[in-house]
Design a protein around this motif. Structure first.
Motif, PDB file in Angstrom:
ATOM      1  N   UNK A  85       0.842  -1.193   0.000  1.00  0.00           N
ATOM      2  CA  UNK A  85       0.000   0.000   0.000  1.00  0.00           C
ATOM      3  C   UNK A  85       0.875   1.240   0.000  1.00  0.00           C
ATOM      4  N   UNK A  86       0.595   2.148  -0.937  1.00  0.00           N
ATOM      5  CA  UNK A  86       1.322   3.400  -1.045  1.00  0.00           C
ATOM      6  C   UNK A  86       0.334   4.558  -0.932  1.00  0.00           C
ATOM      7  N   UNK A  87       0.824   5.702  -0.494  1.00  0.00           N
ATOM      8  CA  UNK A  87      -0.003   6.909  -0.416  1.00  0.00           C
ATOM      9  C   UNK A  87       0.798   8.077  -0.959  1.00  0.00           C
ATOM     10  N   UNK A  88       0.105   8.972  -1.649  1.00  0.00           N
ATOM     11  CA  UNK A  88       0.792  10.078  -2.326  1.00  0.00           C
ATOM     12  C   UNK A  88      -0.187  11.218  -2.559  1.00  0.00           C
ATOM     13  N   UNK A  89       0.357  12.377  -2.851  1.00  0.00           N
ATOM     14  CA  UNK A  89      -0.478  13.503  -3.251  1.00  0.00           C
ATOM     15  C   UNK A  89      -1.140  13.187  -4.590  1.00  0.00           C
ATOM     16  N   UNK A  90      -2.364  13.674  -4.770  1.00  0.00           N
ATOM     17  CA  UNK A  90      -3.069  13.504  -6.038  1.00  0.00           C
ATOM     18  C   UNK A  90      -2.809  14.654  -7.005  1.00  0.00           C
ATOM     19  N   UNK A  91      -1.897  15.560  -6.650  1.00  0.00           N
ATOM     20  CA  UNK A  91      -1.686  16.783  -7.420  1.00  0.00           C
ATOM     21  C   UNK A  91      -0.596  16.573  -8.464  1.00  0.00           C
ATOM     22  N   UNK A  92      -0.956  16.656  -9.745  1.00  0.00           N
ATOM     23  CA  UNK A  92       0.009  16.518 -10.835  1.00  0.00           C
ATOM     24  C   UNK A  92       1.104  17.569 -10.684  1.00  0.00           C
ATOM     25  N   UNK A  93       2.349  17.144 -10.882  1.00  0.00           N
ATOM     26  CA  UNK A  93       3.485  18.037 -10.688  1.00  0.00           C
ATOM     27  C   UNK A  93       3.794  18.875 -11.927  1.00  0.00           C
ATOM     28  N   UNK A  94       2.843  18.881 -12.857  1.00  0.00           N
ATOM     29  CA  UNK A  94       2.963  19.724 -14.044  1.00  0.00           C
ATOM     30  C   UNK A  94       2.183  21.015 -13.857  1.00  0.00           C
ATOM     31  N   UNK A  95       0.839  20.898 -13.804  1.00  0.00           N
ATOM     32  CA  UNK A  95       0.010  22.097 -13.681  1.00  0.00           C
ATOM     33  C   UNK A  95      -1.046  21.957 -12.576  1.00  0.00           C
ATOM     34  N   UNK A  96      -0.801  21.047 -11.630  1.00  0.00           N
ATOM     35  CA  UNK A  96      -1.616  20.916 -10.411  1.00  0.00           C
ATOM     36  C   UNK A  96      -2.997  20.316 -10.627  1.00  0.00           C
ATOM     37  N   UNK A  97      -3.260  19.719 -11.786  1.00  0.00           N
ATOM     38  CA  UNK A  97      -4.500  18.975 -11.991  1.00  0.00           C
ATOM     39  C   UNK A  97      -4.503  17.737 -11.088  1.00  0.00           C
ATOM     40  N   UNK A  98      -5.687  17.327 -10.616  1.00  0.00           N
ATOM     41  CA  UNK A  98      -5.778  16.085  -9.857  1.00  0.00           C
ATOM     42  C   UNK A  98      -5.664  14.909 -10.818  1.00  0.00           C
ATOM     43  N   UNK A  99      -4.815  13.964 -10.500  1.00  0.00           N
ATOM     44  CA  UNK A  99      -4.579  12.838 -11.405  1.00  0.00           C
ATOM     45  C   UNK A  99      -5.526  11.674 -11.141  1.00  0.00           C
ATOM     46  N   UNK A 114      -2.957  16.778 -19.393  1.00  0.00           N
ATOM     47  CA  UNK A 114      -1.892  16.697 -20.397  1.00  0.00           C
ATOM     48  C   UNK A 114      -1.258  15.308 -20.492  1.00  0.00           C
ATOM     49  N   UNK A 115      -1.882  14.336 -19.814  1.00  0.00           N
ATOM     50  CA  UNK A 115      -1.486  12.928 -19.909  1.00  0.00           C
ATOM     51  C   UNK A 115      -0.097  12.632 -19.344  1.00  0.00           C
ATOM     52  N   UNK A 116       0.313  13.371 -18.350  1.00  0.00           N
ATOM     53  CA  UNK A 116       1.450  12.906 -17.572  1.00  0.00           C
ATOM     54  C   UNK A 116       0.975  11.675 -16.799  1.00  0.00           C
ATOM     55  N   UNK A 120       1.709   3.376  -9.704  1.00  0.00           N
ATOM     56  CA  UNK A 120       0.953   3.170  -8.470  1.00  0.00           C
ATOM     57  C   UNK A 120       1.766   3.529  -7.233  1.00  0.00           C
ATOM     58  N   UNK A 121       3.070   3.713  -7.410  1.00  0.00           N
ATOM     59  CA  UNK A 121       3.932   4.169  -6.318  1.00  0.00           C
ATOM     60  C   UNK A 121       4.144   5.680  -6.356  1.00  0.00           C
ATOM     61  N   UNK A 122       3.621   6.358  -7.411  1.00  0.00           N
ATOM     62  CA  UNK A 122       3.752   7.807  -7.518  1.00  0.00           C
ATOM     63  C   UNK A 122       4.879   8.292  -8.395  1.00  0.00           C
ATOM     64  N   UNK A 123       5.658   7.386  -8.993  1.00  0.00           N
ATOM     65  CA  UNK A 123       6.755   7.803  -9.866  1.00  0.00           C
ATOM     66  C   UNK A 123       6.206   8.301 -11.202  1.00  0.00           C
ATOM     67  N   UNK A 124       6.851   9.326 -11.753  1.00  0.00           N
ATOM     68  CA  UNK A 124       6.481   9.840 -13.067  1.00  0.00           C
ATOM     69  C   UNK A 124       7.038   8.897 -14.134  1.00  0.00           C
ATOM     70  N   UNK A 125       6.153   8.302 -14.938  1.00  0.00           N
ATOM     71  CA  UNK A 125       6.591   7.293 -15.915  1.00  0.00           C
ATOM     72  C   UNK A 125       6.247   7.666 -17.351  1.00  0.00           C
ATOM     73  N   UNK A 126       5.420   8.694 -17.552  1.00  0.00           N
ATOM     74  CA  UNK A 126       5.049   9.094 -18.902  1.00  0.00           C
ATOM     75  C   UNK A 126       4.955  10.599 -19.019  1.00  0.00           C
ATOM     76  N   UNK A 127       5.650  11.179 -20.061  1.00  0.00           N
ATOM     77  CA  UNK A 127       5.685  12.639 -20.209  1.00  0.00           C
ATOM     78  C   UNK A 127       5.648  12.989 -21.705  1.00  0.00           C
ATOM     79  N   UNK A 128       4.478  13.051 -22.311  1.00  0.00           N
ATOM     80  CA  UNK A 128       4.421  13.328 -23.754  1.00  0.00           C
ATOM     81  C   UNK A 128       4.982  14.711 -24.102  1.00  0.00           C
ATOM     82  N   UNK A 129       5.719  14.744 -25.207  1.00  0.00           N
ATOM     83  CA  UNK A 129       6.204  15.988 -25.817  1.00  0.00           C
ATOM     84  C   UNK A 129       7.006  16.873 -24.866  1.00  0.00           C
ATOM     85  N   UNK A 130       7.845  16.244 -24.063  1.00  0.00           N
ATOM     86  CA  UNK A 130       8.712  17.021 -23.167  1.00  0.00           C
ATOM     87  C   UNK A 130      10.173  16.991 -23.616  1.00  0.00           C
TER      88      UNK A 130
END
Length: 398
Positions: A85-99, A114-116, A120-130
């Motif tokens: 079980x993991x817990x994390x903020x729901x706030x996207x670290x791009x523009x603060x949208x809830x993920x 923007x599809x960042x 399930x552990x909270x790691x950023x794994x997808x970043x289109x057009x960056x």
């Protein structure tokens, strides 16, 4: 407007609420109404203490998740593919949208804006057009992660990465409720959490107030648990929780029209435990009301200085659901509980109104309010520790 400065001198003014119950007085009214004091509490308590956010069986399978929030912070709780079980903020670290919102099952969390994508552990794994963004290191833009600890089947999180473990500071409470084996209890998960118009401490205090039981709740649905049989085990203010006991007039008393247990009694309870109700508390978020056949849990989630949301659930012995009449018995219990709770909620709302009055004072306690002093000590101990290392919080008071 006057200035409320929350510093060591202000916290010292609360010392009279730390005294023994015979001498103590209540906390000042502004501790329940002031935006400034609420902001102080968010930093002194809610970002440092262990917060209950739900039950482990709310995420029984890998990929299961649910969202919640407290003191304005949106939170995701998820079970990863390894079963952790993991817990994390729901706030996207791009523009603060809830993920993520609500609950469900997912392989990852995809920000709909923007599809960042986050694991399930909270790691950023997808970043289109960056690829044209200079010096972008995706390892630094994962969802902020919280410490997680399980206790009796409840999920606790802590926003402080340096927080000490929870369980070692809950030894007394853990031992007192061991007979309930709550980790394996059957959980009736709460539905939508309503918002209530009173301070979170008003809720916590009312749930642990032995003084009002024989007065506000006088009548056949509650008279088996008289105020005069309340007792309050000693607790160290540095502990993570505390207890209240209330003797009953007969064994296996329970909140229903028969006044006797309708569901199977928790098999691990002693004779002494079957002749009392137990109130176990892990502030600032979890309060348990425990009879021989039923445990009601309250998960408090403040939304402002004078409002909170609360998840209310029920735990029963594992074999309770085998009874074909289980749901019907549960309905009977809930109908009774709702009548009692309605009385409490009416009081909570009117207490909050009274606390706003210019005539609200720091009152005095009956011996039957020993749990209120325990709560005061839990609070003030943490306030003292916080102001030792933190600059004063000054702002315009209401």
């Amino acid at each position: 407007m006057s200035q409320l400065t929350i510093d060591a001198d202000y916290i010292a003014s609360l010392d009279s609420s730390f005294l023994d119950v015979e001498d103590a007085e209540t906390l000042p009214p502004e501790c329940y109404t002031s935006q400034e004091f609420y902001d102080f509490e968010k930093e002194a308590l809610f970002t440092r203490e262990w917060l209950c956010v739900g039950r482990a069986d709310w995420v029984p399978e890998p990929g299961n998740y649910f969202t919640t929030k407290t003191v304005g912070e949106p939170i995701i709780v998820a079970r990863n593919q390894a079963g952790e079980i993991h817990a994390m903020s729901a706030v996207c670290q791009h523009r603060a949208m809830l993920v993520a919102e609500g609950k469900g099952t997912a392989r990852n969390f995809l920000c709909p804006y923007h599809h960042w994508a986050y694991s399930l552990e909270g790691d950023l794994v997808g970043i289109p057009e960056m690829q044209r963004t200079c010096k972008f290191d995706k390892s630094k833009f994962g969802l902020p992660k919280f410490k997680v600890e399980l206790w009796n089947g409840f999920i606790f999180i802590n926003m402080d990465p340096e927080a000490a473990p929870l369980a070692p500071r809950l030894t007394q409470v853990t031992e007192a409720i061991a007979g309930y084996n709550l980790e394996n209890a059957k959980d009736e998960r709460p539905g939508e959490a309503p918002e209530f118009p009173w301070n979170w401490k008003v809720m916590f205090e009312n749930n642990n107030d032995g003084y009002h039981a024989s007065r506000l709740h006088h009548g056949p649905l509650h008279d088996f648990i008289p105020s005069g049989l309340a007792s309050f085990p000693e607790a160290d203010p540095a502990d993570a929780g505390y207890l209240r006991y209330n003797g009953t007039l007969h064994p296996d008393a329970s909140f229903n029209p028969t006044q006797k247990a309708l569901l199977p009694v928790f098999p691990g309870l002693t004779e002494e435990e079957r002749n009392r109700a137990t109130f176990a508390n892990v502030p600032p978020s979890l309060s348990l009301v425990m009879t021989s056949d039923l445990v009601i849990y309250l998960i408090l989630r403040p939304t402002g200085p004078e409002s909170l949301e609360m998840d209310t659930g029920i735990l029963a012995a594992p074999k309770a659901a085998r009874d074909p009449a289980y749901i019907h018995k549960l309905d009977t219990i809930q109908a009774t509980a709702e009548k009692i709770i309605a009385q409490d909620f009416h009081v909570d709302e009117n207490v909050q109104i009274g606390l706003r009055s210019r005539y609200a004072v720091r009152g005095r306690y009956s011996w039957q309010e020993g749990a209120q002093v325990q709560f005061n000590r839990w609070l003030i101990h943490r306030f003292r520790e916080f102001v030792k290392t933190t600059p004063p919080v000054a702002a315009a008071a209401e």
